[in-house]
Design a protein around this motif. Sequence first.
Motif, short mmCIF file in Angstrom:
data_model
loop_
_atom_site.label_atom_id
_atom_site.label_comp_id
_atom_site.label_asym_id
_atom_site.label_seq_id
_atom_site.Cartn_x
_atom_site.Cartn_y
_atom_site.Cartn_z
N GLN A 164 14.38 23.79 -9.31
CA GLN A 164 15.09 22.38 -9.87
C GLN A 164 16.02 22.04 -8.77
N VAL B 14 19.60 18.47 -14.48
CA VAL B 14 20.73 19.51 -14.58
C VAL B 14 21.41 19.34 -15.71
N THR B 15 21.88 20.51 -15.82
CA THR B 15 22.20 20.34 -17.55
C THR B 15 23.10 21.44 -17.93
N HIS B 16 24.31 21.79 -18.18
CA HIS B 16 24.63 22.39 -18.32
C HIS B 16 25.34 23.44 -18.75
N THR B 17 26.07 24.43 -18.72
CA THR B 17 25.37 26.08 -19.28
C THR B 17 26.21 26.33 -20.26
N ARG B 18 26.22 27.87 -20.59
CA ARG B 18 27.61 28.06 -21.29
C ARG B 18 29.02 28.24 -20.72
N ASP B 19 29.39 27.90 -19.55
CA ASP B 19 30.09 28.62 -18.98
C ASP B 19 30.26 26.95 -17.98
N THR B 20 29.37 26.25 -17.81
CA THR B 20 29.40 25.06 -16.53
C THR B 20 29.14 23.89 -16.53
N THR B 21 29.64 22.33 -16.64
CA THR B 21 29.50 21.60 -17.12
C THR B 21 28.49 21.30 -16.39
N ALA B 22 27.40 20.00 -17.11
CA ALA B 22 26.45 19.04 -15.99
C ALA B 22 26.79 19.02 -14.55
N VAL C 129 27.54 22.48 -12.47
CA VAL C 129 25.32 22.79 -11.54
C VAL C 129 25.73 21.78 -10.90
N GLU D 283 34.22 22.29 -23.51
CA GLU D 283 33.56 21.69 -22.61
C GLU D 283 34.32 20.55 -22.56
#
Length: 538
Positions: A135, A167-175, A178, A423
């Motif tokens: 990445q 880059v993409t969002h995760t469960r606890d974090t916006t893209a 990231v 989110e």
Amino acid sequence: MQVQLHEQFKKIEKELRDAGEVFPRVKNWENFVTNKFDSIEQDLEDMLDECKDLNEFETKFQSILKKVEEITTMNSEIQLHSIPSGNLDSSQTPQSMSNAKNVSVDWQRLRIEESILENTVMANLQVSYDILEPQLKLCLLCFSIFPDNSEIKKRPVIYWWIGEGIVTHTRDTTAEEVGEGIFTELTEKGMIEPVYKNKSPMVTSYLMHPWIRLMVVSVAKKARFFDFDDAGKPMADCPISRRACLVLPTDTHFQLSGERQPITLFNVNQEYLHVNLGWFSKQKKLVVLQLGRWQNSDLHHIEVDSAEFLKGLEEQIQLKYLSLCGISRITQLPDSIAKLTNLKILDLRACHNLEELPSTIKAMKKLSHLDVSECYLLENMPKGLGLLSNLEVLKGFVIGNSRSKDPCQLKEWGGVVHSAPTESTKLMTRAAAMTMKSLSMPQNLWLRPSNLKNLERLYIKGGKLHSLQCEDNEAWNVKILRLKFLKYMEMNWSVMQKVFPRLVYLEKIKCDNLESFKCDKNGVWMNDKDEKICTNTL
């Protein structure tokens, strides 16, 4: 002869001293690697003699892989230490960095940089790239198209990464968060360096050392990430890669000749655009369209001879990121923009001729970022904007005046403001940036501390706002406050400190009645307390 001998002995003394400083480090490396090899040998013996089931075998095997990786990392660090001091040291002074950049320009003229690519230093830089995670590699290659010594604004690059799905969002974090993390990692690894301005703790732009850029361009060219000419400059055509650039000097009547449809079209330095509507309508693979400026300066002007090409947007159904930032002569967007059902980011910042947004924008359900800041002719926001449930960032919200016809009002967000953080409510908890066109702050306005308990950054620009003090003396949790062009605002410094007790950074520009604020000549005040604040900005 005595003088010559003296000079020779001084040289020998210096070399021995330098060697003496290196030996302990080399010894530590040797001990580290030796211990790791011994440990690996022990693990192998245990695997052969003691492992009775598959689980034990797998555990030992993973332990060996981890130790091999540690040795590989150490080996890379050893190679990187062989780079001459001053080339990559993050503690370099601005003067030394400037000298290196000037040297790079001179070398380009002498075509010496071609030989540098074959130098051992460049090989070591290549190693620093090779050890990056996939990445990080992809993100770093995006920097290859920016001209030498460019001050690269962070936000458009992150939007680019989001658009391409790097880059993409995760469960606890916006893209976006990231993406912020990617910039932090690339900085820590010495690939880019932050640009600090006016003592601000917030970093909005970065630089890349010329030698690192040479390495990145070389890798990007081999990987066919972009198409480059023999001089290492991005090409306007993309016969090989799937990413195209608008670069000077090229024909301003832009039209690619390659058969492959690009996924990204990035305006590197074109100032006058003429986009062929027929060609544009056929580019149905685009996910990133950066026609606007990416530079961290308002001096970069972009102009279109006609906004007719925007009608072709309805065919770009894959588009996820669209930037028209800083482009003149765009007065409105077509209603058909609502057909961009996959669009996540719409950047219209500093479109100075933009007069209105289409009412159909409320149908763009995937929109997470909308920036209409510095659109000074914009009178109001279209009603129904509050229906954009995925919206995380809204910059430049215009509170319409009494002449506005059925505009969007802040109360449309009321249900979002009071709901549990999700989110889609990061907009309300991360930042507020708006243009105030009303006479003063209404009593029932959404912009109250009790409605924004998690708000840490507040930027207000322009208008006739008189005060940020509420009638019941509510206190804000804001840590970073920016006030610009608020000539009607009146507050004394003691009241400001009571209303904003957690304030860490304050910036005021052209606020005539705030003379009591204890700001420096640049209009900046910083709290001396060592309080942790977020250094990222929208």
